[in-house]
Design an enzyme around this catalytic site. Sequence first.
Site, PDB file in Angstrom:
ATOM      1  N   ASN A 155       0.821  -1.216   0.000  1.00 56.39           N
ATOM      2  CA  ASN A 155       0.000   0.000   0.000  1.00 56.39           C
ATOM      3  C   ASN A 155       0.856   1.266   0.000  1.00 56.39           C
ATOM      4  OD1 ASN A 155      -2.354  -1.554   0.193  1.00 56.39           O
ATOM      5  ND2 ASN A 155      -2.158  -1.667   2.409  1.00 56.39           N
ATOM      6  N   HIS A 197     -14.583  -1.154   5.750  1.00 62.16           N
ATOM      7  CA  HIS A 197     -13.402  -1.808   6.339  1.00 62.16           C
ATOM      8  C   HIS A 197     -13.687  -2.327   7.758  1.00 62.16           C
ATOM      9  CE1 HIS A 197      -9.240  -1.874   8.019  1.00 62.16           C
ATOM     10  NE2 HIS A 197      -8.906  -2.169   6.772  1.00 62.16           N
ATOM     11  N   GLU A 244     -16.207   4.865   2.243  1.00 57.61           N
ATOM     12  CA  GLU A 244     -14.767   5.010   1.985  1.00 57.61           C
ATOM     13  C   GLU A 244     -14.600   5.736   0.661  1.00 57.61           C
ATOM     14  OE1 GLU A 244     -12.736   1.225   2.302  1.00 57.61           O
ATOM     15  OE2 GLU A 244     -13.913   0.716   4.067  1.00 57.61           O
ATOM     16  N   SER A 257     -10.936  -0.586  -0.429  1.00 60.84           N
ATOM     17  CA  SER A 257      -9.633  -1.250  -0.359  1.00 60.84           C
ATOM     18  C   SER A 257      -9.544  -2.543  -1.154  1.00 60.84           C
ATOM     19  CB  SER A 257      -9.257  -1.505   1.095  1.00 60.84           C
ATOM     20  OG  SER A 257     -10.293  -2.150   1.783  1.00 60.84           O
ATOM     21  N   ASP A 300     -13.738   7.444   4.873  1.00 56.55           N
ATOM     22  CA  ASP A 300     -12.398   6.943   5.148  1.00 56.55           C
ATOM     23  C   ASP A 300     -11.593   6.974   3.848  1.00 56.55           C
ATOM     24  OD1 ASP A 300     -10.116   5.553   5.763  1.00 56.55           O
ATOM     25  OD2 ASP A 300     -11.132   3.996   6.928  1.00 56.55           O
ATOM     26  N   HIS A 321      -7.157   4.866   1.262  1.00 60.52           N
ATOM     27  CA  HIS A 321      -6.468   4.542   0.005  1.00 60.52           C
ATOM     28  C   HIS A 321      -6.468   5.707  -0.981  1.00 60.52           C
ATOM     29  CE1 HIS A 321      -5.962   0.320   1.024  1.00 60.52           C
ATOM     30  NE2 HIS A 321      -7.096   0.486   1.682  1.00 60.52           N
ATOM     31  N   LYS A 379      -0.269   4.241   4.494  1.00 56.68           N
ATOM     32  CA  LYS A 379      -0.319   3.713   3.131  1.00 56.68           C
ATOM     33  C   LYS A 379       0.429   4.653   2.179  1.00 56.68           C
ATOM     34  CE  LYS A 379      -4.034   0.732   4.265  1.00 56.68           C
ATOM     35  NZ  LYS A 379      -5.360   0.719   4.835  1.00 56.68           N
TER      36      LYS A 379
HETATM   37  C1  LIG Z   1      -5.784   0.239   6.096  1.00 59.43           C
HETATM   38  C2  LIG Z   1      -7.079   0.826   6.412  1.00 59.43           C
HETATM   39  C3  LIG Z   1      -7.324   1.361   7.679  1.00 59.43           C
HETATM   40  C4  LIG Z   1      -6.344   1.210   8.808  1.00 59.43           C
HETATM   41  O1  LIG Z   1      -5.322   2.129   8.745  1.00 59.43           O
HETATM   42  P1  LIG Z   1      -3.997   1.833   9.590  1.00 59.43           P
HETATM   43  O2  LIG Z   1      -3.302   3.139   9.664  1.00 59.43           O
HETATM   44  O3  LIG Z   1      -3.239   0.805   8.823  1.00 59.43           O
HETATM   45  O4  LIG Z   1      -4.425   1.321  10.917  1.00 59.43           O
HETATM   46  C5  LIG Z   1      -8.525   1.991   7.896  1.00 59.43           C
HETATM   47  N1  LIG Z   1      -9.453   2.078   6.934  1.00 59.43           N
HETATM   48  C6  LIG Z   1      -9.266   1.556   5.714  1.00 59.43           C
HETATM   49  C7  LIG Z   1     -10.330   1.693   4.681  1.00 59.43           C
HETATM   50  C8  LIG Z   1      -8.072   0.903   5.413  1.00 59.43           C
HETATM   51  O5  LIG Z   1      -7.900   0.366   4.220  1.00 59.43           O
END
Ligand SMILES: *Cc1c(COP(=O)(O)O)cnc(C)c1O
Length: 373
Positions: free
Chosen positions: A48, A134, A178, A182, A207, A210, A230
């Site tokens: 990522n 997620h 999101e 993801s 969120d 990504h 990421k």
């Molecule tokens: C990876 C991810 C997270 C978690 O983030 P981290 O900083 O790795 O804990 C939260 N939400 C989504 C959609 C993700 O893909």
Amino acid sequence: MSASEKQIEQQITEFQNNSSFRSIQEVERVGGAYVIRNGEKLLSFCSNDYFGLSSHPAVIDASIQATQKYGAGAGASRLITGSHPLYTKLEETLSGLKQTESAIVFGSGYLANLGIIQALVGKNDIILADKLSHACIIDGIKLSGAKFFRFKHNDMCDLENSLKRYRNKYNNCLIISESIFSMDGDFASIDKIAELAKQYDSWSMVDDAHGLGITNPNNKISLQVGTFSKAAGSYGGYVCCNKKIADFLINKSRSLIYSTALPPSALAASIKSLEIISKDHARIKKPLELAELFCSKLNIKNTGSQIVPLIVGTENKALDLSKSLEDKGYLVTAIRPPTVSPGTARLRFTFSSLHTEEQVKQLANIVSSLWTS
Ligand SMILES: *Cc1c(COP(=O)(O)O)cnc(C)c1O
């Protein structure tokens, strides 16, 4: 053996029998997008670190300098004495980028989602979340104790129907989605979510884990959540929001209050990465161009993001394909239930600024020979 140990042994056997047993394997990153796993050098298409920033010399340098200046760890939680000057700088940079009044940096994206959802809504409230949300969003929802309905993936009519049906029966309402999903690489209708949230007097939360550097910020969304783990190649989570919500979260988010502040090195790396993301346009466009190239070679639908799923169906099919690719020198992990829904096990390809066109063309040729055979 005790009864409880027997129980977990049974569960492990069950995982093994249905090909869903996982184990952690050592992976060493060795330059470019190459890694060494089990003594084999593989070209990875499952990181990522989309812009290769974790190994960018300026990012590494910033993190080393911060360690030398401020030490290896923060020493306390943010509300005690852990909120060193780099937090201020990172939060200012972030709120500037996302055009919001405030930003709060959390320990990780997971902790941000957990802490925010639990703080904002409770027993008399309702959450409407995209079906493909997620796991950490789902965990935050469970912790909150709010009434919870999922709407069909990216289906704004279904969301609006739920709002019509349920909104009046509850005190507060939080809509969650999101920006880029993801496991599917597709985009949510952020503008529509903001519009519906306004119309139905609800909070909206997106969120952007990504999407950093790829999606456009939208400050009509009440809470823009994300991670530095990421695309920023560092570590830590965040939310961008208005000052009132920020003040509230600082006082109510348990994952912020009761966890130690991030190491200075991680914050300094994130600051430098954000600077690179806002300037280096060629670097930011590259993963998207490579994903598009891959999709056109394989004649599959381009997601428009840096994430491309190849849905193969059963766990075993996904594992076999991943293994065959590994034999050819490529690392592409199989994503299986429960991470994705049953029957949609897949290979998930992620493209990064570290890949070359040539590498992607070769990958596409090999995938198409294995996939059609
Ligand atoms: C990876 C991810 C997270 C978690 O983030 P981290 O900083 O790795 O804990 C939260 N939400 C989504 C959609 C993700 O893909």
